[in-house]
Design an enzyme around this catalytic site. Sequence first.
Site, PDB file in Angstrom:
ATOM      1  N   ASP A   1      63.633  45.084   0.799  1.00 15.69           N
ATOM      2  CA  ASP A   1      63.396  45.326   2.215  1.00 15.69           C
ATOM      3  C   ASP A   1      63.545  44.008   2.998  1.00 15.69           C
ATOM      4  O   ASP A   1      64.577  43.358   2.902  1.00 15.69           O
ATOM      5  CB  ASP A   1      62.016  45.984   2.399  1.00 15.69           C
ATOM      6  CG  ASP A   1      61.736  46.459   3.807  1.00 15.69           C
ATOM      7  OD1 ASP A   1      62.299  47.495   4.206  1.00 15.69           O
ATOM      8  OD2 ASP A   1      60.960  45.787   4.513  1.00 15.69           O
TER       9      ASP A   1
ATOM     10  N   TYR B   1      60.899  41.464  12.783  1.00 17.02           N
ATOM     11  CA  TYR B   1      61.817  42.328  13.530  1.00 17.02           C
ATOM     12  C   TYR B   1      62.135  41.732  14.896  1.00 17.02           C
ATOM     13  O   TYR B   1      63.247  41.883  15.403  1.00 17.02           O
ATOM     14  CB  TYR B   1      61.195  43.717  13.711  1.00 17.02           C
ATOM     15  CG  TYR B   1      60.995  44.475  12.434  1.00 17.02           C
ATOM     16  CD1 TYR B   1      62.005  45.280  11.901  1.00 17.02           C
ATOM     17  CD2 TYR B   1      59.786  44.418  11.737  1.00 17.02           C
ATOM     18  CE1 TYR B   1      61.823  45.991  10.735  1.00 17.02           C
ATOM     19  CE2 TYR B   1      59.597  45.120  10.562  1.00 17.02           C
ATOM     20  CZ  TYR B   1      60.620  45.905  10.066  1.00 17.02           C
ATOM     21  OH  TYR B   1      60.435  46.600   8.892  1.00 17.02           O
TER      22      TYR B   1
ATOM     23  N   HIS C   1      62.658  54.746  -0.477  1.00 16.43           N
ATOM     24  CA  HIS C   1      62.761  53.337  -0.087  1.00 16.43           C
ATOM     25  C   HIS C   1      62.013  52.372  -1.000  1.00 16.43           C
ATOM     26  O   HIS C   1      62.516  51.301  -1.325  1.00 16.43           O
ATOM     27  CB  HIS C   1      62.255  53.177   1.344  1.00 16.43           C
ATOM     28  CG  HIS C   1      62.343  51.776   1.872  1.00 16.43           C
ATOM     29  ND1 HIS C   1      63.531  51.093   2.015  1.00 16.43           N
ATOM     30  CD2 HIS C   1      61.368  50.915   2.287  1.00 16.43           C
ATOM     31  CE1 HIS C   1      63.303  49.889   2.512  1.00 16.43           C
ATOM     32  NE2 HIS C   1      62.001  49.746   2.675  1.00 16.43           N
TER      33      HIS C   1
END
Length: 320
Positions: free
Chosen positions: A101, A234, A299
Amino acid sequence: METIEHKTVHVNGINMHVAEKGQGPVVLFLHGFPELWYTWRHQILSLSSKGYRCVAPDLRGYGDTDAPSSVSTYTCFHIVGDIVALIHSLGVDQVFLVAHDWGAIIGWYLCMFRPDTVKAYVCLSVPLFPRNPNVKPVDSMRALYGDDFYICRFQEPGKQEAEFAKAKTEDVIKNVFCNRNTGPPILPKQAGMPSNNPPDTSAIPLPTWFTQQDLAYFASKFEKTGFTGPLNYYRNMNLNWELTAAWTGVQIKVPVKFITGDLDMVYTLLGTKQYIESGAFKREVPNLQDVVVQPGVAHFNNQEAAVDVTNHIYEFIQKF
């Protein structure tokens, strides 16, 4: 788990919490969002028994590692700086890198900026996406999926933290880890969690690979630190794009093995499946030696398919 040692090291101006077990060549594990060193618990126990020194930090802003307050201190250069300093603190020049990730994204940057520190890289979930010189990544995602796409909604400082605060931390963690929807995660305004999940997380059963004890550990750390540090990764995506202009078109030359699940939303979105299958990924990473797509796995494959992932890691790194 009690055999895993914990320590704090000073790296790049911050105090970093590190979990470690074993002796031998170093395998360095980098976690993603919203995770911790703990996401690698199975791999640490298994690979340390096979003759490896397993090292897994809480990344900057997570868990028991310092969380600087400024958004701009979470760029790719800051995080890679932390990792390089951590490698030096271990007394080695190179490591086997395993990352998932956001950790995988940082792993690609490490291979790009300091390939001399990486013997080989086992990347989970997020392939190398080449820098598009014509459009910033968040702008591209907004054009594809709209303003309510989760990464777009994460951009405004304080906003998503306030939404998460409306729910129990345990519910936020549970919602993310148990989400197996392969469509784009959408966060409508005034909603703390994706609309493609049931609003009542008590209705979501925990999977066999994620126990109530696991959930409680993650929740206890995020209750203490909050989500601002992790969300700041982010918030630097467009800035990272600006900072890395000089690396446009650079190939990753380290040996790489890539592992993903066919239900992973990263694999099903953004044209990722087509990018991998078309050979474009291999062109960007010419020493990509293997791509593994795990059927029926979502995921968090390092936890959901822990034994399979560990076996793939071991099979790959023992070649070097």
